[in-house]
Design an enzyme around this catalytic site. Structure first.
Site, PDB file in Angstrom:
ATOM      1  N   TYR A  94     -30.242  78.434  56.735  1.00 33.11           N
ATOM      2  CA  TYR A  94     -31.601  78.637  56.233  1.00 33.11           C
ATOM      3  C   TYR A  94     -32.392  79.446  57.256  1.00 33.11           C
ATOM      4  CZ  TYR A  94     -36.384  77.846  54.800  1.00 33.11           C
ATOM      5  OH  TYR A  94     -37.682  78.050  54.405  1.00 33.11           O
ATOM      6  N   GLU A 144     -38.222  84.261  52.803  1.00 34.63           N
ATOM      7  CA  GLU A 144     -37.313  83.116  52.974  1.00 34.63           C
ATOM      8  C   GLU A 144     -35.914  83.436  52.460  1.00 34.63           C
ATOM      9  OE1 GLU A 144     -37.530  79.633  50.199  1.00 34.63           O
ATOM     10  OE2 GLU A 144     -37.994  78.515  52.013  1.00 34.63           O
TER      11      GLU A 144
END
Ligand code: GDP
Ligand code: MN
Length: 392
Positions: free
Chosen positions: A106, A197
């Site tokens: 992530y 993101e």
């Protein structure tokens, strides 16, 4: 404005952030089939058929499927097109050559309003809900605040490396991941994003790092620097709510929300505060509506009519602070508006303050309209609006 995944990948690619081989944007099953046939003929072993909606969790909702044959792609395509993912109907699908995944990480960059800077979040445990990882295993999530001064020439590679090493990325991919982070930060700055993101950032069997998903929010305040962001407006995704379209036409500041208390006030700040006070009292606003400076009968009737047409609205909180517009004008505006609108089932809670508020309340009380209540304070009005919405 939010971008859908494939747009985020276009934005990443032009800023040097590695993404999978470019895919095809499709709107019909036939297009999905053709795109799959082309990818397979080009030598890719599989494609991934991905719903393009501005909401996360597509995979869990059945909006992301792998296909190794044209028939599989047809089957997935027909299931995904038209799918309802948390209220977002899928009209557009992205068919991308599938990636092989060894690990999922992530990585994100976003505005950090509290620290007046930027925030990088990084974890080796990606692919899943990062908030959940943060809750269960906070040590696995690296959060690094950055001041504008530290990043005046972009994100220094040394800091990027620190973050990646801190998140325990495998040694073999640390350099590539650090460079990708530097480029992600550049993308975020160059494109005026408030969020960039990647979840998941993947490691492929050949040892490379790439962004398998992309979530980008652009700062609307910077639209003037990017030709109004027109390059990102896409048919079938940016269809706005019919009530919002109507409001825009009428020049009313209206945003549809998902609660049951209609909210209408004069001045954006007051309307925002009204949303908060509704939430603090256990309700949720059905909309944001700013009727602007004056609260004339015309403006009131038009605005109120719009709010009441939303079937989710169970009560309406009218919050007006009288300035140049006096309380009695507002009260008469509300009375006139209800007269014009005829019968409606919702209760209106009116909170007046400022110039001649008392007179305004008296006019409302004397009119004794069956579904209008004058409240003295914002808090009283919120409590009444929430209880009427809940009991409607
Ligand atoms: P999201 O559910 O909306 O976050 O959509 P993602 O693009 O993140 O996809 C969800 C999950 O599907 C990923 O975490 C992967 O596990 C899987 N997935 C997506 N694309 C591919 C692909 O190209 N190959 C493989 N093997 N899995 C994929
Ligand atoms: Mn994802």
């Amino acid at each position: 404005m939010d971008l859908v995944e494939f747009q985020g990948k276009v934005l990443f690619h032009r800023n040097g952030v590695a993404v999978p081989p470019v895919g095809t944007v499709c709107r019909t099953v036939e297009e999905i089939v053709a795109a799959t046939a082309t990818a397979l003929a080009d030598g890719f072993a599989a494609v991934v058929v991905k719903a393009q909606v501005k909401i996360g969790g597509r995979g869990k909702a059945g909006g992301v499927k792998l296909a190794t044959t044209v028939d599989e792609a047809r089957e997935h395509g027909s299931n995904i097109l038209g799918l309802d993912i948390k209220g977002h109907i899928v009209n557009v699908v992205y068919v991308e050559p599938a990636s092989d995944i060894v690990e999922e990480y992530y990585l994100s960059v976003m505005h950090d309003r509290v620290n007046k800077g930027h925030l990088v979040i990084c974890s080796k445990e990606g692919g899943v809900d990062i908030e959940e990882v943060n809750r269960v295993n906070p040590d696995a999530v690296i959060k690094r605040s950055l001041t504008p001064a530290e990043t005046s020439n972009g994100l220094p590679l040394t800091i990027a490396k620190e973050i990646i090493v801190g998140a325990n990325f495998p040694v073999e991919v640390q350099d590539e991941a650090a460079t990708l982070l530097v480029n992600l930060f550049a993308a975020y700055v160059n494109e005026d994003a408030t969020l960039a993101e990647i979840n998941p950032l993947i490691r492929t069997p050949d040892g490379h790092i790439r962004a398998l998903d992309a979530k980008v929010t652009l700062d609307d305040n910077a639209a003037f620097r990017h030709d109004g962001f027109t390059e990102w407006k896409i048919a079938g995704i940016d269809a706005i709510d019919p009530l919002e379209a109507e409001a825009k036409e009428a020049g009313i500041q209206y945003v549809k929300l998902d609660g049951h208390v209609g909210v209408l006030g004069n001045g954006a700040g007051l309307v925002m505060a009204t949303l908060d006070v509704v939430a603090q009292n256990g309700g949720r606003a059905a909309n944001f509506l700013d009727i602007g400076g004056g609260a004339s009968a015309d403006a009131m009737a038009e605005s109120l009519g719009l709010v009441l047409r939303d079937p989710n609205v169970k009560s309406v909180f009218i919050n007006v602070f009288g300035g140049i517009t006096r309380g009695e004008e507002v009260a008469n505006g509300v009375i006139e508006a209800t007269r014009r609108l005829g019968d409606f089932p919702q209760t209106l809670i009116v909170r007046l303050d400022g110039t001649n508020a008392e007179e305004g309340r008296e006019i409302l009380n004397n009119a004794a309209l069956k579904n209008v209540i004058a409240a003295a304070t914002m808090h009283d009005a919120a409590v009444l609006a929430v209880s009427h919405a809940n009991n409607a």
